[in-house]
Design an enzyme around this catalytic site. Structure first.
Site, PDB file in Angstrom:
ATOM      1  N   CYS A   1       0.817  -1.217   0.000  1.00 48.89           N
ATOM      2  CA  CYS A   1       0.000   0.000   0.000  1.00 48.89           C
ATOM      3  C   CYS A   1       0.860   1.280   0.000  1.00 48.89           C
ATOM      4  O   CYS A   1       1.445   1.607  -1.023  1.00 48.89           O
ATOM      5  CB  CYS A   1      -1.004  -0.029   1.141  1.00 48.89           C
TER       6      CYS A   1
ATOM      7  N   HIS B   1      -3.690  -5.464   2.268  1.00 49.44           N
ATOM      8  CA  HIS B   1      -3.376  -5.687   3.676  1.00 49.44           C
ATOM      9  C   HIS B   1      -4.072  -6.984   4.075  1.00 49.44           C
ATOM     10  O   HIS B   1      -4.554  -7.732   3.267  1.00 49.44           O
ATOM     11  CB  HIS B   1      -3.931  -4.565   4.556  1.00 49.44           C
TER      12      HIS B   1
HETATM   13  N1  GLN Z   1      -1.890   6.968   2.305  1.00 53.27           N
HETATM   14  C1  GLN Z   1      -2.041   6.112   1.147  1.00 53.27           C
HETATM   15  C2  GLN Z   1      -3.410   6.251   0.483  1.00 53.27           C
HETATM   16  O1  GLN Z   1      -4.404   6.479   1.128  1.00 53.27           O
HETATM   17  C3  GLN Z   1      -1.762   4.657   1.539  1.00 53.27           C
HETATM   18  C4  GLN Z   1      -2.742   4.114   2.536  1.00 53.27           C
HETATM   19  C5  GLN Z   1      -2.348   2.761   3.079  1.00 53.27           C
HETATM   20  O2  GLN Z   1      -1.171   2.424   3.177  1.00 53.27           O
HETATM   21  N2  GLN Z   1      -3.366   2.009   3.501  1.00 53.27           N
HETATM   22  O3  GLN Z   1      -3.489   6.087  -0.713  1.00 53.27           O
END
Ligand code: GLN
Length: 229
Positions: free
Chosen positions: A95, A184
């Site tokens: 992510c 995740h």
């Molecule tokens: N901040 C990033 C987004 O919202 C990644 C979010 C995350 O790692 N869940 O795109």
């Protein structure tokens, strides 16, 4: 017996949705086989030795933490990560970490640098966050939309969920030993076959299946059912 040497990048900043659970899975699956497991970390301002680790790992992060991480990674870790990937070390990024593997993450008028290990860019566009269970591998929640360059291969295709950008049906990226994904769950507890594959790639060994692999086949089938696939 060889030991898997893992380095977590920015573990205190890049760990949404208990992404550190991926490390626990790698550790357990090494130890169950009698393989050694070593875990180090490198955070803000710390240099990285490309030869000291077999697998480099980065989890997800909030946009505000990614700003500091993106600049630091470009300044202190980019060259080492290229050297590591170039000699076949595994790089696994989830992510927020995944978004920083590419060229840039465009966020609120700012262009955050990526390390350029793969040909992709991410844009925080107007529109809803991409949230939900994504078959087959995990849960996603990201505002950034990622677009792969023309020669880049995705890690998988979206059967149910949003994936990289909610449009092209791609999820993640996979180039040689570099893997990025939005999933995740954390990723590896839901996909132990992938954990084993990463250990094989990182150590250059072939692993025999563990007894829980049969259990995973059942979990896999019910995850697909839950996602309506
Ligand atoms: N901040 C990033 C987004 O919202 C990644 C979010 C995350 O790692 N869940 O795109």
């Amino acid at each position: 017996m060889p030991a898997l040497r893992v380095c977590s990048l920015y573990p205190e900043l890049m760990n949404i949705y208990a992404d550190r659970g991926n490390i626990a899975v790698l550790r357990a699956r090494c130890e169950w086989r009698g393989l050694g497991f070593e875990h180090a970390a490198a955070s803000l301002g710390e240099p990285l030795d490309p030869d000291a680790h077999d697998l480099f790992y980065m989890g997800g992060g909030q946009d505000r933490d990614q700003i500091a991480v993106a600049h630091d990674m470009a300044a202190t870790k980019r060259d080492a990560l290229h050297a590591a990937a170039g000699r076949g070390a595994v790089v696994l990024a989830v992510c927020g970490g995944y978004q920083l593997l590419g060229h840039s993450y465009e966020l609120g008028g700012e262009q955050l640098p990526g390390v350029g290990l793969v040909d992709l860019h991410t844009v925080r566009e107007a529109g809803p966050r991409l949230i939900g269970n994504c078959a087959i591998a995990g849960f996603e929640n990201h505002g950034g939309r990622t677009y792969l360059g023309p020669a880049e291969r995705p890690l998988g295709r979206v059967l149910s969920g949003h994936g990289n950008n909610g449009r092209d049906g791609f999820e993640g990226v996979h180039r040689d030993t570099v893997i990025g994904t939005y999933l995740h769950g954390p990723l590896l507890p839901k996909n132990i076959w992938l954990a084993d594959r990463l250990i094989e790639l990182a150590l250059g060994v072939e692993l025999q299946p563990l007894p829980d692999q049969r259990l995973e086949e059942g979990a896999h089938a019910s995850a697909l059912r839950a996602a309506g696939v």
